[in-house]
Design a protein around this motif. Sequence first.
Motif, PDB file in Angstrom:
ATOM      1  N   THR A 283      10.526  10.175   2.354  1.00  0.00           N
ATOM      2  CA  THR A 283       9.282  10.530   1.670  1.00  0.00           C
ATOM      3  C   THR A 283       9.588  11.104   0.288  1.00  0.00           C
ATOM      4  O   THR A 283      10.387  12.027   0.159  1.00  0.00           O
TER       5      THR A 283
ATOM      6  N   HIS B 170       3.041  12.004  11.830  1.00  0.00           N
ATOM      7  CA  HIS B 170       2.568  11.027  10.848  1.00  0.00           C
ATOM      8  C   HIS B 170       3.601  10.870   9.733  1.00  0.00           C
ATOM      9  O   HIS B 170       4.606  11.578   9.705  1.00  0.00           O
TER      10      HIS B 170
ATOM     11  N   ALA C 192       4.122   9.516   5.325  1.00  0.00           N
ATOM     12  CA  ALA C 192       3.537   9.142   4.027  1.00  0.00           C
ATOM     13  C   ALA C 192       4.677   8.716   3.115  1.00  0.00           C
ATOM     14  O   ALA C 192       5.834   9.075   3.337  1.00  0.00           O
ATOM     15  N   ASP C 193       4.333   7.936   2.111  1.00  0.00           N
ATOM     16  CA  ASP C 193       5.356   7.483   1.161  1.00  0.00           C
ATOM     17  C   ASP C 193       5.602   8.504   0.067  1.00  0.00           C
ATOM     18  O   ASP C 193       6.738   8.743  -0.341  1.00  0.00           O
TER      19      ASP C 193
ATOM     20  N   VAL D 170      -3.606   9.365   3.016  1.00  0.00           N
ATOM     21  CA  VAL D 170      -3.540   9.430   4.485  1.00  0.00           C
ATOM     22  C   VAL D 170      -3.839  10.824   5.032  1.00  0.00           C
ATOM     23  O   VAL D 170      -3.965  11.004   6.239  1.00  0.00           O
TER      24      VAL D 170
ATOM     25  N   MET E  34       0.843  -1.202   0.000  1.00  0.00           N
ATOM     26  CA  MET E  34       0.000   0.000   0.000  1.00  0.00           C
ATOM     27  C   MET E  34       0.882   1.258   0.000  1.00  0.00           C
ATOM     28  O   MET E  34       1.731   1.416   0.873  1.00  0.00           O
TER      29      MET E  34
ATOM     30  N   LYS F 146       1.184   5.028   0.704  1.00  0.00           N
ATOM     31  CA  LYS F 146       0.494   6.087   1.446  1.00  0.00           C
ATOM     32  C   LYS F 146       0.778   7.439   0.790  1.00  0.00           C
ATOM     33  O   LYS F 146       1.937   7.853   0.670  1.00  0.00           O
TER      34      LYS F 146
ATOM     35  N   GLU G 292      -3.420   4.638  -0.594  1.00  0.00           N
ATOM     36  CA  GLU G 292      -4.221   5.127   0.528  1.00  0.00           C
ATOM     37  C   GLU G 292      -3.883   6.603   0.742  1.00  0.00           C
ATOM     38  O   GLU G 292      -2.726   6.948   0.982  1.00  0.00           O
TER      39      GLU G 292
ATOM     40  N   TYR H 138       7.607   6.436  -6.084  1.00  0.00           N
ATOM     41  CA  TYR H 138       7.608   5.547  -4.912  1.00  0.00           C
ATOM     42  C   TYR H 138       8.710   4.494  -5.034  1.00  0.00           C
ATOM     43  O   TYR H 138       9.359   4.129  -4.045  1.00  0.00           O
TER      44      TYR H 138
ATOM     45  N   TYR I  73       0.009  11.646   0.422  1.00  0.00           N
ATOM     46  CA  TYR I  73      -0.419  12.872   1.107  1.00  0.00           C
ATOM     47  C   TYR I  73      -0.485  13.980   0.063  1.00  0.00           C
ATOM     48  O   TYR I  73       0.370  14.059  -0.823  1.00  0.00           O
TER      49      TYR I  73
END
Length: 206
Positions: free
Chosen positions: A76, A46, A48-49, A30, A1, A3, A28, A119, A5
Motif C-alpha cells: 500500500t 480490507h 487499498a492501493d 474504498v 481502478m 483503490k 474508487e 500508485y 483510502y
Amino acid sequence: MIKVYIVDDHSVVIEGIKSVLQNEVTFEVVGFATSAEKCLQFFENHAADVILMDINLPDLDGIELCKIMTQNHPKTKILALSTFDQGTYIKKMMESGAHGYLLKNSSKQEIIEAIKTVYSGETYLCFDAGRSLKQANENQNNLPHLTKREKEVLQNISEGLTNLQISEKLFISIDTVDSHRKNLYSKLNVKNTAMLLKYALENNLL
C-alpha cells in the motif's frame, strides 16, 4: 481502478477529497477513517492501493501510523496529506515510508496526479514540500558537530531532567553538565532551554 483510502480527523477534508475523486473513473474511495485506530482496524480485513494520510491525528500521529502501515502493508502506497510544509515533518514522513507529500490546499488536478504517481511506485512531492525538504536536508548537512556527551546531555534535557539529575545519571559533576549545556547553547546559537529543544526537534537532533 485505483483503490483510495483516506485518513483525516476532519470530515470536511474527507468529503472534499471524495468529491474530487468521485467523478474520476480511475479511482474508487474504498473507505475513510478519522483516527489511526480506525485505519488499522479497516486494514485488518480490507485493502487499498493508496492511503491519503493526515499527519495530525487525535490518537497517533501520521508519522507513527505510516511506519506501522508500511511494515504491515508494504504494497500500500502512502501519500501524506497535511497543512504542515516544514521540512522536518516532510523528512520524517518520507523516512517512515511515505511515497509522497501533498498539502491540503493542493488543487484537484494535483491531488489526482499525486495519487497516480505514488500508485505507479514513484515519489511525489508538491512544489512547497519539495522546496522545504531540500532546505531541511541542506540545514541537516550544515549542523554543528555535537560530541557524544553533548548529545546525551541534550537527550536528558529533553526529558525534563535538571542539571543535578543529569549529573547523577551520567556520573559527572554539575559543573560539567552546566559546561555541556553552555556548549550546546553556543554551538546551536540559542539562549535558553526552550529555544534549545525547539532547535533540536526541528533539526532531528532528538
